[in-house]
Design an enzyme around this catalytic site. Structure first.
Site, mmCIF file in Angstrom:
data_model
loop_
_atom_site.group_PDB
_atom_site.id
_atom_site.type_symbol
_atom_site.label_atom_id
_atom_site.label_comp_id
_atom_site.label_asym_id
_atom_site.label_seq_id
_atom_site.Cartn_x
_atom_site.Cartn_y
_atom_site.Cartn_z
ATOM 1 N N GLY A 244 -2.557 31.588 -53.135
ATOM 2 C CA GLY A 244 -2.673 31.743 -54.754
ATOM 3 C C GLY A 244 -2.674 33.113 -54.502
ATOM 4 O O GLY A 244 -2.703 33.429 -55.682
ATOM 5 N N ASP A 269 -2.822 31.733 -42.061
ATOM 6 C CA ASP A 269 -2.965 33.649 -41.694
ATOM 7 C C ASP A 269 -4.369 33.813 -41.787
ATOM 8 O O ASP A 269 -4.962 35.242 -42.097
ATOM 9 C CB ASP A 269 -2.213 34.211 -42.747
ATOM 10 C CG ASP A 269 -2.178 35.534 -41.751
ATOM 11 O OD1 ASP A 269 -2.217 36.093 -41.140
ATOM 12 O OD2 ASP A 269 -1.368 36.458 -43.052
#
Length: 382
Positions: A244, A269
Site C-alpha cells: 500500500g 521486498d
C-alpha cells in the site's frame, strides 16, 4: 497426519476437504470428514504455503551480511507469516561482498536448516541502470557481463535462480540469453527500458519484471515504458510490492486487472528491518534507511522509498479487502504464480496430491494460525 477444513483452497476454489500428509508430501485428499482427522481447522482457510521471490532479509539480517546464523534465524522466523519458500535476495554491492553473500547461502543450504525452504537466490544487481537505481548504491552498478555472472553463480554453487537486471544495457542480450539457457529467470528491473526494448528482452528470454511501478520507466500514453510492457505482455510475470506504500490499492487493482490471475506475483521486498519498531535505522547496501510508522523503509538522505517490512499475509489482506482484487488472483499471486515462474510448480504452489505439504492456515482476519513446511507444523501450539 490428517488435517481438515471446510475451506481448503484447491482447484481455484474453497473446498471442504481433508489432507493426508506422509513423508512431507500430500499423500491423499478426501472430502471433509471422510476419516478421523488429527487437526480440524473448521472454517479457517487452508492455503498453499506462501512463496516470496524478492526478500532481502528480516530480524536484523540482510542477505548481503553473509552471516549463517542470521540466515537460519530468518528462515525459522518467516514461517510466522505463512512463508514456506523464498529466494534470499542480494542488493548491489562490491564483488567481494556479493561473493561472500552467495557463498553463505550455498553453505547454509548444504549444511541444513529449519523453516522456509530456500528455492535459490534472487540476484538483484549489480547489472542495473543508473537512472532507476533506487536505493541500490550507484558506485557498484555495472554493465551486464557473462563472465562476471559465471563467477557469482560458481560462488552460489548454482543457486542463483532469478536475476534482476536492466536488459537494455545487456549488449546483444548476451547475459539474458545465457541465464535463460541455464535455467535462471531473467527479470527486468531498475531499468529505463522502453516498451519496445522490453518486448525485445522478452523475445530473448526475459521472463519477469521486478517490483512493477517501482524502479522502472513509467507508463505514458505516448511512451508506454516498462509499466506499459508489464500491462501488455500478458505472458510476462510481474512482481509487485503489496504494502500500500510502494503502490496504492488502486494501482494494485489496475495491475492485477490487466495482468490477470496467472502472472502477477506478490513480493515483500522486505529488509532486515522487518520485525523492528518504527524509527529503527539500518544500513542497506551501504546506505542508511529508517523505518516509518506505516512500515515503509526510506533512505535517510533523500527520504525515497528503499524497500518494505511487508508480511505476505498482510499483503493478501490488503489485496482482497482494500484493493478488491479477486480472491483467486490474490491467492495465486503468492502461491501458484511464483511457483510457475520459478518452474517448481511440480512440487510447490498448490494443494495437490504428490506435492510438498507446504500449507498455511489463516483465520478470517488473515492472521496465521499454523504453517506447515513439508508437513511439519512450525508454530507453537501444534
Amino acid at each position: 497426519m490428517i488435517l481438515q477444513s471446510k475451506k481448503v483452497w484447491m482447484a481455484d476454489r474453497f473446498v471442504p476437504a481433508q489432507i493426508v500428509v506422509e513423508d512431507g508430501k500430500i499423500a491423499e485428499i478426501y472430502p471433509y470428514g471422510t476419516k478421523e482427522a488429527d487437526v480440524d481447522y473448521g472454517d479457517q482457510w487452508v492455503l498453499p504455503g506462501f512463496i516470496d521471490v524478492h526478500c532481502h532479509g528480516a530480524f536484523g539480517f540482510d542477505t548481503n551480511d553473509a552471516e549463517p546464523e542470521g540466515l537460519r534465524k530468518w528462515l525459522r522466523g518467516i514461517v510466522k507469516e505463512g512463508v514456506t519458500s523464498l529466494l534470499p535476495t542480494t542488493i548491489t554491492q562490491s564483488e567481494e561482498v556479493l561473493t561472500k553473500a552467495l557463498e553463505n547461502v550455498a553453505n547454509v543450504v548444504e549444511e541444513g536448516y529449519t523453516g522456509a525452504e530456500v528455492l535459490g537466490v534472487h540476484f538483484e544487481g549489480p547489472f542495473l541502470d543508473m537512472l532507476y537505481k533506487g536505493a541500490q548504491p550507484e558506485q557498484h552498478i555495472k554493465r551486464p557481463v557473462v563472465e562476471q555472472f559465471k563467477h557469482y553463480q560458481e560462488a552460489a554453487h548454482g543457486l542463483i535462480k532469478y536475476i534482476t537486471m536492466a536488459t537494455e544495457n545487456d549488449e546483444g542480450f548476451a547475459l539474458t540469453r545465457y541465464c535463460t539457457e541455464t535455467g535462471v529467470v531473467v527479470s527486468i528491473g531498475h531499468s529505463a527500458a522502453t516498451f519496445d526494448q522490453a518486448v525485445m528482452a522478452c523475445a530473448h528470454g526475459a521472463r519477469s519484471m521486478t517490483h512493477v511501478y517501482n524502479g522502472m520507466s513509467p507508463f505514458n500514453h505516448r511512451q508506454n515504458g516498462l509499466v506499459g510492457a508489464a500491462y501488455n505482455i500478458k505472458s510476462m510475470y510481474g512482481e509487485i510490492i503489496c504494502d500500500g506504500n510502494h503502490s496504492t490499492p488502486a494501482a494494485l487493482k489496475q495491475f492485477f486487472e490487466l495482468k490477470g490471475p496467472h502472472y502477477g506475483m506478490m513480493v515483500s521486498d522486505a529488509l532486515m528491518a522487518k520485525g523492528s519498531p518504527a524509527g529503527s535505522k539500518f544500513l542497506f547496501g551501504g546506505n542508511e534507511i529508517e523505518i516509518y510508522p506505516d512500515g515503509s523503509a526510506h533512505l535517510t538522505s533523500t527520504k525515497g522509498l528503499a524497500g518494505s517490512t511487508l508480511c505476505i499475509n498482510k499483503g493478501l489482506r490488503l489485496l482482497i479487502e482494500e484493493a478488491m482484487v479477486p480472491i483467486e488472483t490474490a491467492i495465486n499471486s503468492c502461491t501458484k504464480n511464483p511457483a510457475e515462474c520459478l518452474r517448481v510448480a511440480d512440487r510447490k504452489g498448490s494443494i495437490k496430491v504428490g506435492l510438498d505439504a507446504d500449507l498455511v492456515v489463516l483465520d478470517r482476519d488473515y492472521e496465521v494460525v499454523q504453517t506447515y513446511c513439508a508437513g511439519k507444523s512450525m508454530l507453537d501450539g501444534e
